[in-house]
Design an enzyme around this catalytic site. Structure first.
Site, PDB file in Angstrom:
ATOM      1  N   THR A  27      43.705  30.313  43.673  1.00 31.43           N
ATOM      2  CA  THR A  27      42.909  29.453  43.921  1.00 31.43           C
ATOM      3  C   THR A  27      42.052  29.118  42.802  1.00 31.43           C
ATOM      4  O   THR A  27      42.095  29.655  41.672  1.00 31.43           O
ATOM      5  CB  THR A  27      41.807  30.190  44.973  1.00 31.43           C
ATOM      6  N   ILE A  82      41.500  38.735  39.370  1.00 29.20           N
ATOM      7  CA  ILE A  82      40.351  37.989  38.896  1.00 29.20           C
ATOM      8  C   ILE A  82      40.682  36.894  37.811  1.00 29.20           C
ATOM      9  O   ILE A  82      41.400  37.459  36.822  1.00 29.20           O
ATOM     10  CB  ILE A  82      39.293  39.285  38.331  1.00 29.20           C
ATOM     11  N   LYS A  83      40.429  35.918  38.200  1.00 27.50           N
ATOM     12  CA  LYS A  83      40.712  34.724  37.415  1.00 27.50           C
ATOM     13  C   LYS A  83      39.641  34.373  36.377  1.00 27.50           C
ATOM     14  O   LYS A  83      38.406  34.088  36.974  1.00 27.50           O
ATOM     15  CB  LYS A  83      41.093  33.333  38.248  1.00 27.50           C
ATOM     16  N   ILE A  84      39.880  34.466  35.098  1.00 22.42           N
ATOM     17  CA  ILE A  84      38.665  34.126  34.099  1.00 22.42           C
ATOM     18  C   ILE A  84      38.920  33.080  33.071  1.00 22.42           C
ATOM     19  O   ILE A  84      40.209  33.197  32.656  1.00 22.42           O
ATOM     20  CB  ILE A  84      38.554  35.676  33.496  1.00 22.42           C
TER      21      ILE A  84
END
Ligand code: E4P
Length: 213
Positions: A27, A82-84
């Protein structure tokens, strides 16, 4: 190459998951915003449907904010990644989270250098944005191929997610270039399934069958 869906829409995700090939979900803030729903609830529902990594992006750009958001998102489900975004601060966050064994996806990757740094900082995944590279008059597949080559040279564990996929040929090219994963929008997955020759073939089989009755 594993297939992820790039969506925050529960109906789309459920429909595609039922077909048996889905291995994960990505997402991003734009996709979640489109749903006009509680962010954490959306991620919770996705994790209840799909048995695989679910990327959820942090919004903060400062280190403390990124880490606080990451801790909360990671508690939703063990499959949350966790998208960073790939910034200097993002690299710090990736490094800290990887030491805590929290999986990360370095996003908004537009160069092989960014991908190497993310991998060395401990990212579990890197997401080169192929379609957006193409939009800027360059070739996203060259970027993907460069990252695959470099990661192979040094046997890096970080997996490559071909992202910003815009059409079915992107998927074939990503697979030919050795991407570990492609994250694909719902519409493109539907385009991959459909072929006019398959439809015509079914129609002819049914016609011949009925005529023999
Ligand atoms: C990937 O993780 C991103 O969510 C996505 O692929 C971005 O695609 P876009 O360039 O079509 O917005």
């Amino acid at each position: 190459m594993r297939i992820f869906i790039d969506s925050a829409n529960i109906e789309e995700i459920r429909e595609i998951n039922n077909m048996g090939f889905l291995a994960g979900v990505t997402t991003n803030p734009s996709l979640v915003a489109k749903e006009k729903r509680d962010y954490h609830q959306v991620i919770r529902e996705i994790a209840a449907i799909v048995d695989g990594p679910i990327s959820a992006e942090v919004i903060s750009l400062d280190l403390d904010g990124m880490l606080q958001e990451a801790e909360v998102l990671a508690q939703i489900h063990t499959n949350v990644v966790i998208k960073i975004p790939l910034t200097a601060t993002g690299l710090q966050a990736i490094s800290i989270l990887s030491k805590k064994e929290i999986a990360t996806n370095a996003t908004l990757i537009f160069s092989a250098n960014q991908a190497i740094l993310a991998a060395r900082a401990g990212a579990s995944y890197v997401s080169p944005f192929l379609g957006r590279v193409d939009d800027n008059g360059n070739d996203g597949m060259i970027l993907l191929n460069d990252i695959v080559t470099v990661f192979d040279n040094y046997m890096l564990d970080t997996e490559i997610i071909a992202a910003s996929i815009r059409h079915p040929m992107h998927v074939i090219q990503a697979a030919k270039n050795g991407s570990h994963i492609a994250t694909i929008p719902y519409k493109v997955i539907k385009q991959m399934i459909k072929h006019p020759m398959t439809d015509a073939g079914i129609e002819k089989f049914l016609r011949d069958w009925k005529e023999s009755m």
